[in-house]
Design an enzyme around this catalytic site. Sequence first.
Site, PDB file in Angstrom:
ATOM      1  N   ASP A 107       0.481  -1.096   0.141  1.00 10.20           N
ATOM      2  CA  ASP A 107       0.047  -0.041  -0.586  1.00 10.20           C
ATOM      3  C   ASP A 107       1.249   1.386   0.522  1.00 10.20           C
ATOM      4  O   ASP A 107      -0.154   2.536   0.400  1.00 10.20           O
ATOM      5  CB  ASP A 107      -1.090  -0.207   1.298  1.00 10.20           C
ATOM      6  CG  ASP A 107      -0.278  -0.210   2.714  1.00 10.20           C
ATOM      7  OD1 ASP A 107       1.171  -0.384   2.833  1.00 10.20           O
ATOM      8  OD2 ASP A 107      -0.670   0.242   3.954  1.00 10.20           O
ATOM      9  N   LYS A 158       5.934   2.444  16.750  1.00 10.45           N
ATOM     10  CA  LYS A 158       5.264   3.292  17.183  1.00 10.45           C
ATOM     11  C   LYS A 158       5.189   3.381  18.477  1.00 10.45           C
ATOM     12  O   LYS A 158       4.212   3.172  19.238  1.00 10.45           O
ATOM     13  CB  LYS A 158       3.631   2.382  17.594  1.00 10.45           C
ATOM     14  CG  LYS A 158       2.591   1.954  15.487  1.00 10.45           C
ATOM     15  CD  LYS A 158       1.332   1.709  15.755  1.00 10.45           C
ATOM     16  CE  LYS A 158       0.996   1.134  14.661  1.00 10.45           C
ATOM     17  NZ  LYS A 158       1.514   0.094  14.056  1.00 10.45           N
ATOM     18  N   ASP A 217       1.553   6.246   1.978  1.00 11.03           N
ATOM     19  CA  ASP A 217       0.748   5.127   1.194  1.00 11.03           C
ATOM     20  C   ASP A 217      -0.297   5.491   1.491  1.00 11.03           C
ATOM     21  O   ASP A 217      -0.810   6.384   2.072  1.00 11.03           O
ATOM     22  CB  ASP A 217       1.397   4.036   2.720  1.00 11.03           C
ATOM     23  CG  ASP A 217       0.709   4.371   4.246  1.00 11.03           C
ATOM     24  OD1 ASP A 217      -1.199   5.040   4.615  1.00 11.03           O
ATOM     25  OD2 ASP A 217       1.388   5.155   5.536  1.00 11.03           O
TER      26      ASP A 217
HETATM   27  P1  GTP Z   1      -5.538  -1.576   7.850  1.00  7.96           P
HETATM   28  O1  GTP Z   1      -6.189  -2.917   8.346  1.00  7.96           O
HETATM   29  O2  GTP Z   1      -6.350  -0.579   7.484  1.00  7.96           O
HETATM   30  O3  GTP Z   1      -4.289  -1.410   9.139  1.00  7.96           O
HETATM   31  O4  GTP Z   1      -5.415  -2.311   6.542  1.00  7.96           O
HETATM   32  P2  GTP Z   1      -3.578  -3.141   6.349  1.00  7.96           P
HETATM   33  O5  GTP Z   1      -4.985  -4.964   6.283  1.00  7.96           O
HETATM   34  O6  GTP Z   1      -3.427  -3.693   4.650  1.00  7.96           O
HETATM   35  O7  GTP Z   1      -2.651  -3.616   7.243  1.00  7.96           O
HETATM   36  P3  GTP Z   1      -1.637  -2.661   7.101  1.00  7.96           P
HETATM   37  O8  GTP Z   1      -1.780  -1.094   6.092  1.00  7.96           O
HETATM   38  O9  GTP Z   1      -0.756  -2.758   8.338  1.00  7.96           O
HETATM   39  O10 GTP Z   1      -0.362  -3.759   6.012  1.00  7.96           O
HETATM   40  C1  GTP Z   1       0.737  -3.313   5.563  1.00  7.96           C
HETATM   41  C2  GTP Z   1       0.517  -3.976   4.251  1.00  7.96           C
HETATM   42  O11 GTP Z   1       0.542  -5.346   4.669  1.00  7.96           O
HETATM   43  C3  GTP Z   1      -0.017  -4.278   3.418  1.00  7.96           C
HETATM   44  O12 GTP Z   1       0.203  -3.508   2.226  1.00  7.96           O
HETATM   45  C4  GTP Z   1      -0.891  -5.019   3.348  1.00  7.96           C
HETATM   46  O13 GTP Z   1      -1.761  -5.866   2.113  1.00  7.96           O
HETATM   47  C5  GTP Z   1       0.001  -6.083   4.341  1.00  7.96           C
HETATM   48  N1  GTP Z   1      -0.428  -7.053   5.022  1.00  7.96           N
HETATM   49  C6  GTP Z   1      -0.915  -6.502   6.123  1.00  7.96           C
HETATM   50  N2  GTP Z   1      -1.262  -7.871   6.827  1.00  7.96           N
HETATM   51  C7  GTP Z   1      -1.579  -8.876   5.522  1.00  7.96           C
HETATM   52  C8  GTP Z   1      -1.200 -10.473   5.482  1.00  7.96           C
HETATM   53  O14 GTP Z   1      -1.826 -11.048   6.586  1.00  7.96           O
HETATM   54  N3  GTP Z   1      -0.627 -11.300   5.369  1.00  7.96           N
HETATM   55  C9  GTP Z   1      -0.547 -10.521   3.557  1.00  7.96           C
HETATM   56  N4  GTP Z   1       0.149 -11.088   2.709  1.00  7.96           N
HETATM   57  N5  GTP Z   1      -0.087  -9.323   3.580  1.00  7.96           N
HETATM   58  C10 GTP Z   1      -0.590  -8.434   4.682  1.00  7.96           C
END
Ligand code: GTP
Length: 325
Positions: A107, A158, A217
């Site tokens: 992202d 954080k 992001d």
């Molecule tokens: P929020 O629920 O809004 O926090 O978004 P998010 O689920 O995308 O979490 P976050 O922004 O912390 O994730 C950072 C990156 O890691 C993003 O590109 C997500 O798609 C990816 N990501 C987060 N959790 C997982 C997971 O369990 N598996 C995979 N494959 N990617 C993940």
Amino acid sequence: MKALVLAGGFGTRLRPLSCTRPKLLIPVANQPVIDWTLRDLSTHGVDTVILAVNYMAEAFVRYLGPTKFNMGILYSREERPLGTGGPIRRAEGFLKDGDPFLVLNGDVISSIDYHRLLEFHRENGGLATIALHEVPDPSRFGAVELDSRDRVRRFVEKPKPGEEPSNLVNAGIYVFDPKVIEYIPEGRSVSTELEVFPRLAEEGQLYGFEFRDLWIDIGMPEDYLKANALLLGRENGTKFGQDVVLDSSTEVLAPSVIGNNVKIGGKSLIGPNCTIADNVEIGNGCRIENSIIFPGTIIGDFTSVKGAIIGENVMLERWVKIEEE
Ligand code: GTP
């Protein structure tokens, strides 16, 4: 060169937009986030991308298929979410033999120079390098303390206000030596930020590469709007898709992008910083600025939209006023 892109998150902070599509397929300047990233990786010599998918995995396979921008796309699917570290362990078969590889939070949109990042990684000889970006408020990121040789002394995820080691934060872009995979426990969700980086820092194996180019992001709606404006600005000017019908008394201010099959009535003013997706109809006397309008939406006469995201197939009637945020 290989890159693993983390694409499996639920994107809860972008709901309801992320209820019908994964976050990485949300369009920025009318192109899905993942396309911006993949194009950039391809120009920097990446030939294989491993997409770590979980939530709405099929949507990625349908959209990207087996190749994009001359790179092979492999999918590593999770039965349950594995966090930010677990997916790297799961894709071990693709990554463990060979050279250091890139890991990206999907992202993030940036204009980092991957060549320089890799060069920096090789010169320092650590097991991992994190790309760092300076921000005014590090409290929602992982902040680092560097020594004089750019080695990470401390990694604090954080940090509470006042306890941040610096304003340099984890930009969600890494280079890992295959040996880092051994630091990630198997078969469960792992947070790279909480479990892997602090250990690597303690062992003196983690380096930080500061860069100052574009970095954003799209985790939250306000960031998404900012990313849209930044990328429109970078593309310069206004782009029109096919079969756009635009009354001659209407003006579109740059930078903006208008999708295919869009109709705009008379005496409307669109832009700057507008992304109008395909099949949108906009009436007469409308004012739209700093906004993203998803496909199939209809906007009635004399309606104004400022600093907002309007989802797909929405019907805004006449004389509606939608203000910032
Ligand atoms: P929020 O629920 O809004 O926090 O978004 P998010 O689920 O995308 O979490 P976050 O922004 O912390 O994730 C950072 C990156 O890691 C993003 O590109 C997500 O798609 C990816 N990501 C987060 N959790 C997982 C997971 O369990 N598996 C995979 N494959 N990617 C993940």
